[in-house]
Every structure is written in structure tokens, then in C-alpha cells.
Design a protein around this motif. Structure first.
Motif, PDB file in Angstrom:
ATOM      1  N   ARG A  53      14.605 -58.792  40.317  1.00 13.41           N
ATOM      2  CA  ARG A  53      16.036 -58.022  40.749  1.00 13.41           C
ATOM      3  C   ARG A  53      16.018 -56.948  40.352  1.00 13.41           C
ATOM      4  O   ARG A  53      15.998 -55.807  40.598  1.00 13.41           O
ATOM      5  CB  ARG A  53      17.106 -58.322  41.175  1.00 13.41           C
ATOM      6  N   GLN A  54      15.908 -56.824  38.535  1.00 10.93           N
ATOM      7  CA  GLN A  54      15.903 -55.508  38.314  1.00 10.93           C
ATOM      8  C   GLN A  54      14.794 -54.184  38.031  1.00 10.93           C
ATOM      9  O   GLN A  54      15.576 -53.250  38.667  1.00 10.93           O
ATOM     10  CB  GLN A  54      16.151 -55.604  36.683  1.00 10.93           C
ATOM     11  N   LEU A  55      13.858 -55.139  38.497  1.00 11.15           N
ATOM     12  CA  LEU A  55      12.592 -54.127  38.711  1.00 11.15           C
ATOM     13  C   LEU A  55      12.250 -53.795  40.569  1.00 11.15           C
ATOM     14  O   LEU A  55      11.358 -52.790  40.343  1.00 11.15           O
ATOM     15  CB  LEU A  55      10.971 -55.238  38.721  1.00 11.15           C
TER      16      LEU A  55
ATOM     17  N   GLN B 234      14.819 -46.556  42.923  1.00  7.01           N
ATOM     18  CA  GLN B 234      15.614 -45.853  42.291  1.00  7.01           C
ATOM     19  C   GLN B 234      14.253 -44.914  42.040  1.00  7.01           C
ATOM     20  O   GLN B 234      14.475 -43.435  42.280  1.00  7.01           O
ATOM     21  CB  GLN B 234      16.200 -45.932  40.571  1.00  7.01           C
ATOM     22  N   MET B 235      13.000 -45.265  41.693  1.00  6.04           N
ATOM     23  CA  MET B 235      11.515 -44.124  41.218  1.00  6.04           C
ATOM     24  C   MET B 235      11.856 -44.093  43.007  1.00  6.04           C
ATOM     25  O   MET B 235      11.171 -42.667  42.894  1.00  6.04           O
ATOM     26  CB  MET B 235      10.884 -44.952  41.531  1.00  6.04           C
TER      27      MET B 235
ATOM     28  N   GLU C 170      14.295 -43.349  45.268  1.00  7.01           N
ATOM     29  CA  GLU C 170      14.624 -41.338  45.475  1.00  7.01           C
ATOM     30  C   GLU C 170      14.227 -40.960  45.117  1.00  7.01           C
ATOM     31  O   GLU C 170      14.738 -39.645  45.673  1.00  7.01           O
ATOM     32  CB  GLU C 170      16.021 -42.505  45.497  1.00  7.01           C
ATOM     33  N   GLN C 171      14.491 -40.898  43.771  1.00  5.84           N
ATOM     34  CA  GLN C 171      14.215 -39.782  42.457  1.00  5.84           C
ATOM     35  C   GLN C 171      13.064 -38.901  43.785  1.00  5.84           C
ATOM     36  O   GLN C 171      12.903 -37.584  43.371  1.00  5.84           O
ATOM     37  CB  GLN C 171      13.547 -40.196  41.041  1.00  5.84           C
ATOM     38  N   GLU C 172      11.451 -39.680  43.654  1.00  3.63           N
ATOM     39  CA  GLU C 172      10.569 -39.055  44.811  1.00  3.63           C
ATOM     40  C   GLU C 172      10.912 -37.932  45.738  1.00  3.63           C
ATOM     41  O   GLU C 172      10.139 -37.174  45.934  1.00  3.63           O
ATOM     42  CB  GLU C 172       9.218 -39.894  44.842  1.00  3.63           C
ATOM     43  N   LYS C 173      11.246 -38.555  46.299  1.00  5.18           N
ATOM     44  CA  LYS C 173      12.619 -37.682  47.547  1.00  5.18           C
ATOM     45  C   LYS C 173      13.015 -36.074  47.687  1.00  5.18           C
ATOM     46  O   LYS C 173      13.612 -35.895  47.056  1.00  5.18           O
ATOM     47  CB  LYS C 173      13.146 -38.639  48.664  1.00  5.18           C
TER      48      LYS C 173
END
Length: 114
Positions: free
Chosen positions: A100-102, A108-109, A111-114
Motif C-alpha cells: 500500500r505504501q508503494l 504520487q509519482m 501525479e507529479q508527472e502530470k
């Protein structure tokens, strides 16, 4: 000391369950008590061999036997199976938490790419 006792019980139980015939006996007993003759019926081995498998399961604490007149039915020890599943669940839950943490990090990664 208690951890050593648990380790010993787990070792005996997992060793006993390492054999497909013994797993088959446990599966059969999950449907209800049975005698040696009833347990031996579906297996292509002698009753003496089934008896030895029953002794291993009994020594591992996975089954018990009682006396009912001439019958000696075997019974599944639900508490021993619960102990096994609790031990497995502890590691399963920890692993699921890491996944779940992964997943969160990957989201998050993205979302940051968008």
C-alpha cells in the motif's frame, strides 16, 4: 521461552503439512471427524501408512483422537490451525502494508508527472 515453544509448534506443524497425504487428511477432517478406516479410504497406501501420517499430525498438534466405544475418531484441532493462520497473517498484513505504501508512492509519482 514462549517464542521457542511457538517456533517448535510451527516447525512441527509446517513439517507435517509438507506432505500431500497429510494435507489431504487435514482437508478431510475439516469436513468432520473420521476414523482411520474412513481417512484411509481415498488414498492408495496401506492403513498402516495412513496411521503413521495420523501420528505425525497428532504429534504436531494438528489433530487429536478420542475413544468412542470401539471407534477412535480423529478430530481437527482448530486452535492449532488458528495459530498457524495468525502467524501467517502477521506477515501477510505487514507485506500488504508495504505494498500500500508503494502504491501511494507510485500514485504520487504519476501525479507529479502530470
Amino acid at each position: 521461552m514462549a517464542d521457542d515453544d511457538l517456533d517448535d509448534r510451527l516447525d512441527r506443524a509446517f513439517t507435517a503439512l509438507g506432505d500431500p497425504i497429510r494435507r489431504g487428511l487435514i482437508a478431510r477432517l475439516s469436513r468432520g471427524d473420521a476414523t482411520l478406516n474412513e481417512l484411509a479410504e481415498p488414498f492408495p497406501i496401506t492403513k498402516q501408512a495412513v496411521s503413521r501420517h495420523i501420528q505425525v499430525l497428532e504429534a504436531a498438534g494438528l489433530i487429536t483422537r478420542s475413544r468412542d466405544a470401539q471407534r477412535r475418531p480423529c478430530h481437527l484441532n482448530a486452535a492449532a490451525l488458528e495459530e498457524l493462520t495468525s502467524w501467517i497473517d502477521e506477515y501477510r498484513l505487514a507485506t500488504e502494508s508495504r505494498f500500500r505504501q508503494l502504491d501511494t508512492v507510485l500514485e504520487q509519482m504519476k501525479e507529479q508527472e502530470k
